[in-house]
Structures are given as C-alpha cells and as structure tokens.
Scaffold this active site. Structure first.
Site, PDB file in Angstrom:
ATOM      1  N   LYS A 162      42.384  35.524  44.783  1.00  0.00           N
ATOM      2  CA  LYS A 162      40.941  35.760  44.815  1.00  0.00           C
ATOM      3  C   LYS A 162      40.219  34.955  43.729  1.00  0.00           C
ATOM      4  O   LYS A 162      39.080  34.510  43.931  1.00  0.00           O
ATOM      5  CB  LYS A 162      40.648  37.250  44.666  1.00  0.00           C
ATOM      6  CG  LYS A 162      41.071  38.081  45.882  1.00  0.00           C
ATOM      7  CD  LYS A 162      40.459  37.569  47.178  1.00  0.00           C
ATOM      8  CE  LYS A 162      40.597  38.549  48.325  1.00  0.00           C
ATOM      9  NZ  LYS A 162      40.038  38.021  49.595  1.00  0.00           N
ATOM     10  N   TYR A 218      47.416  38.852  44.576  1.00  0.00           N
ATOM     11  CA  TYR A 218      46.082  39.025  45.149  1.00  0.00           C
ATOM     12  C   TYR A 218      44.997  38.575  44.163  1.00  0.00           C
ATOM     13  O   TYR A 218      44.049  37.869  44.532  1.00  0.00           O
ATOM     14  CB  TYR A 218      45.898  40.503  45.518  1.00  0.00           C
ATOM     15  CG  TYR A 218      44.632  40.852  46.249  1.00  0.00           C
ATOM     16  CD1 TYR A 218      44.498  40.590  47.611  1.00  0.00           C
ATOM     17  CD2 TYR A 218      43.582  41.488  45.597  1.00  0.00           C
ATOM     18  CE1 TYR A 218      43.339  40.942  48.298  1.00  0.00           C
ATOM     19  CE2 TYR A 218      42.423  41.845  46.274  1.00  0.00           C
ATOM     20  CZ  TYR A 218      42.308  41.564  47.626  1.00  0.00           C
ATOM     21  OH  TYR A 218      41.165  41.919  48.297  1.00  0.00           O
TER      22      TYR A 218
END
Length: 252
Positions: free
Chosen positions: A157, A153
């Site tokens: 991002k 993640y």
C-alpha cells in the site's frame, strides 16, 4: 465527451469497496467494467447497475497475469468503449507476523496490489492519453503507515502511493490525473477476516475501532466510493498525485 460516453474499469469490484465504487461511477454516468478474479462473482454488481439503468460488463481477470490483463482491457474497449477511468482496487491479505510470513504470502500480496496496478494502468493508459482525458485512482490504505501483522500489505500500500505520484508526473501532460485513496477502517469482508485473525467477534472489533476514530464510527464502502467519484470527475482535473486518507480523522 461526457461521462455517458466514457468507460470506467474497477478491479476487485465483486464486493466491498469495489462494488460500491462501480455502482457509484455508474450512477455518475460511466459505463462500468466490473472486474474480479471470478467473473461469475461480478453478477450482483452488474445486475445492480443495470437495474438502476446503467451499463456494465463483468470480466474475470487475474490482475497479476499480464496476458489476462491485456485480454480483459481489450474486451472492455470492444464491448463498452475505451477505458479512460481506472480504479485499481483489487487486493488480498495474507496477514502474519514477519517471522511467520512465508515468501509465497509476501509475493501474492505484492502481485495483486503492485503488479496488478501496474499491469492494469499500463494497459489502460493508451486510451487515456489518446482521449486527452484520464482518471486513475489507486486504493492505498492507512496501513501504509505500518500495521502489526501486515508487513506485506503495508509495504504494498505504501508502494502504491509512490506509483501514484509517478503516474501523475508522467501522464499529467495528457490530461490524465492519478490519485490514491487510503481508507481507514472500512466495514468489509477484508476487515472481518482481520477480526477473525486476531480472534475477536466482528461486531466487537467494529465497536473497538470506532472508539479510536474521531467521528466515532467505522467507514462504509460508500464513504470511499464518494471520494473516488470526485477524483474521477471533470471537477477534479487539478487534483493529481495526491494521497487522500478517508479515515474519519486526521492521518499524516
């Protein structure tokens, strides 16, 4: 062209930040395409927009699937109008420590966040460049700076921030801006799932997080929607290539 003549696309808009953003953009006057993996899950968001007097369309799409994305954007253009605002919000988590993280969990997160944002942007940019107006907002996260148990993640991002800056460089000459919003702790189903992963009741998780935030509260989806609303406005035409942390305090 006013916002009432324009269509906006929000991915992952069935709930949470996406739903709040879709409703906010509708209140700003945009016709809003509400995209999510399951079209039926978009019904509540669409109903809320329509009940408030706005125009909305539910579209089911896997943003990591090239053919589905092309078909979804074509449908939006046909039924709502050319999409000149795009909010790439769709996201998933597959949290785990690196030694326990599977390749499938890595790929799934990269597929939705990075490939999805790429495919959606590529499909929508033609309408924007032809209109000589466009607004792209990508949802990053404070986790881009690193977060235990979120190697996939965090990397996705952070990747979205580089993607955003490149879009700003490539598309600026066509009147298209691209920015990223990086939320801190926002009270959503996703953060509830994180609390479950670490074995803490969600209310306790929220209280603990709030003590570490200068404004002494966690964020709400509407906090993010308000920032996105500004970035999609006429007045934000000189703001591009930026990463704005909406986290209740300073983050680098």
């Amino acid at each position: 062209m006013t916002s009432t003549d324009r269509a906006a696309v929000v991915t992952g808009a069935a709930r949470g930040i996406g739903a709040a953003t879709a409703k906010r953009l509708a209140s700003d006057g945009y016709a809003v395409a509400v995209l999510d993996l399951d079209e039926s899950s978009c019904a509540a968001t669409v109903s809320a927009i329509e009940e408030a007097g706005g125009r909305a369309l539910a579209v089911g799409v896997d943003v990591a699937d090239e053919a589905q994305v092309e078909a979804a954007v074509a449908r939006v253009a046909a039924e709502l109008g050319a999409p000149v605002v795009l909010v790439n919000n769709a996201g998933i988590i597959r949290d785990n420590l690196i030694f326990k993280m599977s390749a499938a969990d890595w790929d799934a997160v990269m597929g939705v966040h990075l490939r999805g944002a790429f495919l959606m942007t590529r499909a929508c940019q033609k309408a924007m460049t032809e209109a000589k107006f466009g607004r792209i907002v990508n949802l990053s996260s404070s986790s881009a700076q690193g977060n235990r148990g979120q190697a996939n993640y965090s990397a996705a991002k952070a990747g979205l921030q580089g993607f955003t800056k490149t879009l700003a460089i490539e598309l600026g000459r066509f009147g298209v801006t691209a920015n990223a919003v990086a939320p801190g702790f926002i009270q959503t189903e996703m953060t509830a799932a994180t609390a479950e992963r670490v074995g803490m009741p969600f209310e306790d998780f929220i209280k603990a997080a709030a003590t570490q935030i200068p404004v002494q509260r966690v964020g709400q989806p509407d906090d993010i929607a308000a920032t996105i609303s500004f970035l999609c406005s006429e007045g934000a035409g000189f703001v591009s290539g930026q990463v704005i942390y909406v986290a209740g305090g300073p983050l680098d």
